[in-house]
Design a protein around this motif. Structure first.
Motif, PDB file in Angstrom:
ATOM      1  N   GLY A  70     -17.406   2.203  -5.125  1.00  0.00           N
ATOM      2  CA  GLY A  70     -16.087   2.621  -4.688  1.00  0.00           C
ATOM      3  C   GLY A  70     -15.058   1.515  -4.783  1.00  0.00           C
ATOM      4  O   GLY A  70     -15.394   0.329  -4.833  1.00  0.00           O
ATOM      5  N   LEU A  71     -13.787   1.926  -4.835  1.00  0.00           N
ATOM      6  CA  LEU A  71     -12.656   1.008  -4.865  1.00  0.00           C
ATOM      7  C   LEU A  71     -11.644   1.458  -3.833  1.00  0.00           C
ATOM      8  O   LEU A  71     -11.257   2.635  -3.811  1.00  0.00           O
ATOM      9  CB  LEU A  71     -12.013   1.011  -6.266  1.00  0.00           C
ATOM     10  N   LEU A  72     -11.222   0.543  -2.978  1.00  0.00           N
ATOM     11  CA  LEU A  72     -10.200   0.816  -1.982  1.00  0.00           C
ATOM     12  C   LEU A  72      -8.932   0.088  -2.402  1.00  0.00           C
ATOM     13  O   LEU A  72      -8.828  -1.139  -2.283  1.00  0.00           O
ATOM     14  CB  LEU A  72     -10.659   0.342  -0.595  1.00  0.00           C
ATOM     15  N   LEU A  73      -7.972   0.834  -2.951  1.00  0.00           N
ATOM     16  CA  LEU A  73      -6.693   0.263  -3.370  1.00  0.00           C
ATOM     17  C   LEU A  73      -5.728   0.278  -2.194  1.00  0.00           C
ATOM     18  O   LEU A  73      -5.511   1.328  -1.575  1.00  0.00           O
ATOM     19  CB  LEU A  73      -6.104   1.074  -4.527  1.00  0.00           C
ATOM     20  N   CYS A  74      -5.141  -0.851  -1.878  1.00  0.00           N
ATOM     21  CA  CYS A  74      -4.278  -0.924  -0.707  1.00  0.00           C
ATOM     22  C   CYS A  74      -3.200  -1.983  -0.926  1.00  0.00           C
ATOM     23  O   CYS A  74      -3.166  -2.662  -1.950  1.00  0.00           O
ATOM     24  CB  CYS A  74      -5.091  -1.255   0.554  1.00  0.00           C
ATOM     25  N   SER A  75      -2.322  -2.110   0.070  1.00  0.00           N
ATOM     26  CA  SER A  75      -1.214  -3.060  -0.036  1.00  0.00           C
ATOM     27  C   SER A  75      -0.847  -3.575   1.348  1.00  0.00           C
ATOM     28  O   SER A  75      -0.850  -2.818   2.319  1.00  0.00           O
ATOM     29  CB  SER A  75       0.009  -2.393  -0.676  1.00  0.00           C
ATOM     30  N   GLU A  76      -0.526  -4.859   1.416  1.00  0.00           N
ATOM     31  CA  GLU A  76      -0.056  -5.431   2.675  1.00  0.00           C
ATOM     32  C   GLU A  76       1.294  -4.865   3.084  1.00  0.00           C
ATOM     33  O   GLU A  76       1.672  -4.912   4.256  1.00  0.00           O
ATOM     34  CB  GLU A  76       0.042  -6.957   2.554  1.00  0.00           C
ATOM     35  N   GLN A  77       2.038  -4.302   2.131  1.00  0.00           N
ATOM     36  CA  GLN A  77       3.366  -3.757   2.433  1.00  0.00           C
ATOM     37  C   GLN A  77       3.321  -2.269   2.808  1.00  0.00           C
ATOM     38  O   GLN A  77       4.364  -1.665   3.031  1.00  0.00           O
ATOM     39  CB  GLN A  77       4.286  -3.949   1.223  1.00  0.00           C
ATOM     40  N   ASP A  78       2.124  -1.691   2.880  1.00  0.00           N
ATOM     41  CA  ASP A  78       1.991  -0.276   3.243  1.00  0.00           C
ATOM     42  C   ASP A  78       2.401  -0.099   4.704  1.00  0.00           C
ATOM     43  O   ASP A  78       1.789  -0.683   5.600  1.00  0.00           O
ATOM     44  CB  ASP A  78       0.537   0.179   3.035  1.00  0.00           C
ATOM     45  N   GLU A  79       3.449   0.698   4.931  1.00  0.00           N
ATOM     46  CA  GLU A  79       3.970   0.886   6.279  1.00  0.00           C
ATOM     47  C   GLU A  79       3.225   1.967   7.054  1.00  0.00           C
ATOM     48  O   GLU A  79       3.491   2.173   8.245  1.00  0.00           O
ATOM     49  CB  GLU A  79       5.461   1.239   6.225  1.00  0.00           C
ATOM     50  N   VAL A  80       2.287   2.658   6.390  1.00  0.00           N
ATOM     51  CA  VAL A  80       1.516   3.718   7.045  1.00  0.00           C
ATOM     52  C   VAL A  80       0.091   3.278   7.324  1.00  0.00           C
ATOM     53  O   VAL A  80      -0.415   3.437   8.444  1.00  0.00           O
ATOM     54  CB  VAL A  80       1.519   5.004   6.186  1.00  0.00           C
ATOM     55  N   VAL A  81      -0.579   2.734   6.317  1.00  0.00           N
ATOM     56  CA  VAL A  81      -1.979   2.327   6.437  1.00  0.00           C
ATOM     57  C   VAL A  81      -2.062   0.805   6.413  1.00  0.00           C
ATOM     58  O   VAL A  81      -1.853   0.187   5.358  1.00  0.00           O
ATOM     59  CB  VAL A  81      -2.816   2.925   5.287  1.00  0.00           C
ATOM     60  N   PRO A  82      -2.358   0.156   7.548  1.00  0.00           N
ATOM     61  CA  PRO A  82      -2.456  -1.308   7.573  1.00  0.00           C
ATOM     62  C   PRO A  82      -3.630  -1.799   6.727  1.00  0.00           C
ATOM     63  O   PRO A  82      -4.674  -1.138   6.640  1.00  0.00           O
ATOM     64  CB  PRO A  82      -2.677  -1.628   9.053  1.00  0.00           C
ATOM     65  N   LEU A  83      -3.462  -2.946   6.116  1.00  0.00           N
ATOM     66  CA  LEU A  83      -4.528  -3.534   5.315  1.00  0.00           C
ATOM     67  C   LEU A  83      -5.773  -3.765   6.170  1.00  0.00           C
ATOM     68  O   LEU A  83      -6.909  -3.614   5.697  1.00  0.00           O
ATOM     69  CB  LEU A  83      -4.047  -4.856   4.705  1.00  0.00           C
ATOM     70  N   GLY A  84      -5.575  -4.097   7.448  1.00  0.00           N
ATOM     71  CA  GLY A  84      -6.719  -4.323   8.336  1.00  0.00           C
ATOM     72  C   GLY A  84      -7.587  -3.093   8.494  1.00  0.00           C
ATOM     73  O   GLY A  84      -8.818  -3.193   8.637  1.00  0.00           O
ATOM     74  N   ASP A  85      -6.978  -1.909   8.486  1.00  0.00           N
ATOM     75  CA  ASP A  85      -7.764  -0.682   8.600  1.00  0.00           C
ATOM     76  C   ASP A  85      -8.664  -0.495   7.386  1.00  0.00           C
ATOM     77  O   ASP A  85      -9.815  -0.059   7.508  1.00  0.00           O
ATOM     78  CB  ASP A  85      -6.835   0.525   8.746  1.00  0.00           C
ATOM     79  N   VAL A  86      -8.145  -0.814   6.207  1.00  0.00           N
ATOM     80  CA  VAL A  86      -8.936  -0.680   4.985  1.00  0.00           C
ATOM     81  C   VAL A  86     -10.092  -1.671   4.990  1.00  0.00           C
ATOM     82  O   VAL A  86     -11.229  -1.327   4.637  1.00  0.00           O
ATOM     83  CB  VAL A  86      -8.040  -0.889   3.748  1.00  0.00           C
ATOM     84  N   GLU A  87      -9.828  -2.898   5.388  1.00  0.00           N
ATOM     85  CA  GLU A  87     -10.891  -3.904   5.437  1.00  0.00           C
ATOM     86  C   GLU A  87     -11.934  -3.539   6.490  1.00  0.00           C
ATOM     87  O   GLU A  87     -13.132  -3.778   6.306  1.00  0.00           O
ATOM     88  CB  GLU A  87     -10.281  -5.274   5.731  1.00  0.00           C
TER      89      GLU A  87
ATOM     90  N   VAL B  21      -1.723  -5.403  -5.152  1.00  0.00           N
ATOM     91  CA  VAL B  21      -0.438  -4.771  -5.467  1.00  0.00           C
ATOM     92  C   VAL B  21       0.439  -4.773  -4.221  1.00  0.00           C
ATOM     93  O   VAL B  21       0.017  -4.369  -3.140  1.00  0.00           O
ATOM     94  CB  VAL B  21      -0.643  -3.330  -5.965  1.00  0.00           C
ATOM     95  N   ALA B  22       1.654  -5.226  -4.365  1.00  0.00           N
ATOM     96  CA  ALA B  22       2.627  -5.227  -3.266  1.00  0.00           C
ATOM     97  C   ALA B  22       3.519  -4.010  -3.428  1.00  0.00           C
ATOM     98  O   ALA B  22       4.436  -3.996  -4.250  1.00  0.00           O
ATOM     99  CB  ALA B  22       3.457  -6.512  -3.271  1.00  0.00           C
TER     100      ALA B  22
END
Length: 599
Positions: free
Chosen positions: A519-536, A558-559
């Protein structure tokens, strides 16, 4: 009339993409797939009376009845659209009527209107789908776009997969109204049957080995898509009955901008995964017995039928069955629930005697074991006698569909009542296992508010959006309404004892995929809905609980804002996805579908 899905001929590209219809319905396919009652009136002349119908529905006492009547009115208004342009017009009429209804003095009417508006906001492209060259002999990807998004938003992802030889099934999940949602589920099931190598409804299952590198690549966008699809699919509910479990046919997965998973939600997901692992161990221990049951001889099956006949024909059983028919309307949810309990009570001793689990699951296993003898006349005669004793011989397909729908409505009402009781009792203030914490809920509220603003801006520009949001859409209310929409899926066959909410079940289902797939979890530190910490946090949970053939990688390079990863930096997203495909190719014989140079 537009087709429900567009299988664009020729090469993939903008022309093929633009050929996808925004809306279409196939009544025959829907009737084959879903045992639901179709709307009686689908004529354009019903649209002018929509406002009156909505107000009549909202005037009902607050609760499932009011929400159901409004759902039906909205479904009929949209179902009658002849094509994308008319759908757009009808959606505008519906949104403006609901926005006006939200200003009604009655609190129940305001609540019902907001619930419907949020459902429409999350379902901006109801019925929209694009199918490109799906066949069982080529790799296929299922892409579920962001809630509240448009099919056109998926162009970068589609072009990436097209360039690598994938057939694609792409759609925006429909959350509301229910008729459109079920239609979409039925169509999705049909395309998955095609992609996995089986014609829909042939009764022979799916020719899918379930090994890494085979099956379907799953691409989820946003935190809500997993809750929309995977719990229903895993429970074999409604249209998904007959498909293999996702763990057995998903070759790899990408989840971009998801999930929302704070510490308390992660604890609930971990609990679900632990419970599921325990069930698998118990199932393995009982595997020998189940294998024996599946090979019951004809003589054993006939003997078991005679034992059941003796119990069903007893005076005590028949008197209790007659009492039920006198006490409750035949076909009502209460009647069906009590009758099923009576049936099981009589069946349990026989189930135990022949080695089946003394539960509804044991009944299903017993029926499956007997299916091999369905062509034997002695077996069929005894089966008909049993049905006569149970009063089931007189139920036609319409009655069977009606009682199934009644049972689902009762389950949905019970779930909504449970959630209301939890709120009144203050669950979540100190119990991290019962409710979501503030951080996760803020993410859901922001997502709901974004979608609602976008809906009103497009279809009701005369509404003062800021005033509307301040007056009607506080954060807590949006959270509750969004969860209510998701939990309505629980009435479609999901085992509600196994999880607290559909979003948690969706995250657990994605985590379970990692036992077989990368699996791949694509995320961004600038995501205002899903925090990067939640993905990690989700990635760490998968590593701890789902050790297997798969590897889950987090890519946050990706920012970009929420839902704009591929639009902001397509090359970076494509490189991450290509690495996933190559991992899948090295984990199995033959590639998942990776072709061409890395971009």
């Amino acid at each position: 009339q537009a087709r429900p899905f567009c299988s664009a001929p020729g090469k993939a590209g903008p022309a093929a993409f633009s050929a996808a219809p925004a809306m279409a319905f196939d009544f025959d396919a829907l009737e084959e797939q879903m045992p639901i009652e179709l709307p009686a009136a689908l004529l354009a002349s019903a649209l002018p009376s929509l406002g009156a119908r909505l107000r009549a529905a909202a005037a009902l006492p607050e609760g499932p009845a009011a929400g159901g009547a409004l759902d039906v009115a909205a479904g009929e208004a949209l179902w009658g659209a002849a094509g994308p342009a008319e759908l757009e017009d009808r959606t505008g009429v519906l949104v403006r009527e609901l926005a006006d209804l939200a200003n009604c003095p009655a609190a129940s009417a305001r609540h019902s209107a907001l619930h419907a508006l949020l459902g429409l906001a999350l379902s901006r492209s109801p019925g929209a789908a694009c199918v490109q060259e799906v066949a069982k002999d080529r790799p296929c990807v299922l892409i579920l776009g962001h809630a509240g998004g448009q099919l056109e938003d998926l162009r970068p992802q589609l072009e990436f997969y097209w360039s690598r030889g994938f057939g694609t099934i792409s759609m925006i999940p429909c959350f509301f109204p229910r008729a459109l949602r079920r239609d979409q589920e039925a169509r999705l099931s049909r395309e998955l049957h095609t992609a996995l190598g089986s014609s829909c409804g042939d009764g022979h299952g799916i020719a899918c080995e379930g090994a890494p590198g085979k099956g379907v690549l799953l691409h989820l966008c946003g935190p809500l898509t997993a809750a929309w699809l995977l719990p229903l699919w895993r429970s074999s509910a409604a249209a998904f009955d007959g498909l293999p479990a996702p763990e057995d046919c998903v070759s790899a997965f990408i989840w971009e901008s998801g999930p929302l998973l704070d510490a308390s939600a992660a604890a609930r997901v971990a609990s679900l995964l632990s419970a599921e692992a325990a069930r698998r161990r118990a199932g393995a221990e009982a595997g020998a017995a189940r294998s024996s049951n599946a090979r019951l001889s004809l003589e054993q099956m006939l003997k078991m039928q005679r034992d059941l006949q003796a119990r069903f024909s007893s005076d005590a059983f028949q008197d209790r069955l007659d009492d039920l028919e006198q006490a409750h309307e035949r076909g009502s949810a209460r009647f069906l629930a009590e009758r099923n309990a009576l049936f099981l009570e009589a069946q349990i001793p026989v189930l135990k005697k022949y080695g089946f689990e003394p539960s509804q699951k044991g009944v299903l296993d017993m029926l499956k074991a007997g299916a091999q003898w369905s062509s034997n006349p002695d077996f069929c005669r005894m089966r008909d006698r049993l049905n006569d004793l149970l009063g089931l011989s007189f139920e036609g397909s319409a009655e069977s569909a009606r009682r199934l729908e009644a049972a689902r409505r009762e389950l949905t009402e019970a779930l909504q009542g449970r959630r209301q009781q939890d709120k009144l009792a203050g669950r979540g203030s100190g119990d991290t296992g019962a409710n979501c914490s503030e951080g996760r809920e803020d993410g859901y509220a922001r997502l709901a508010a974004r979608c609602l603003r976008s809906l009103l801006t497009r279809y009701a520009p005369e509404v003062d959006i800021e005033s509307f949001m301040q007056e009607h859409c506080d954060s807590r209310l949006l959270q509750d309404e969004l969860h209510s929409l998701l939990d309505s899926f629980e009435g479609e066959g999901i085992d509600t004892d196994c999880h607290h909410d559909a979003a948690t079940a969706g995250a657990a289902a994605v985590a379970a995929l990692a036992s077989r797939a990368s699996g791949l979890l694509l995320c961004s530190e600038q995501d205002e809905v899903v925090p990067l910490g939640d993905v990690e946090r989700f990635s760490a949970l998968v590593r701890a609980h789902c050790r297997g053939a798969g590897e889950v990688v987090v890519d946050g390079t990706v920012a970009a804002a929420h839902g704009r990863l591929w639009q902001t930096d397509r090359d970076a997203c494509a490189r991450a996805a290509t690495r996933l495909l190559r991992r899948g190719a090295s984990a199995a014989e033959g590639p998942v579908g990776c072709r061409g140079p890395e971009r």
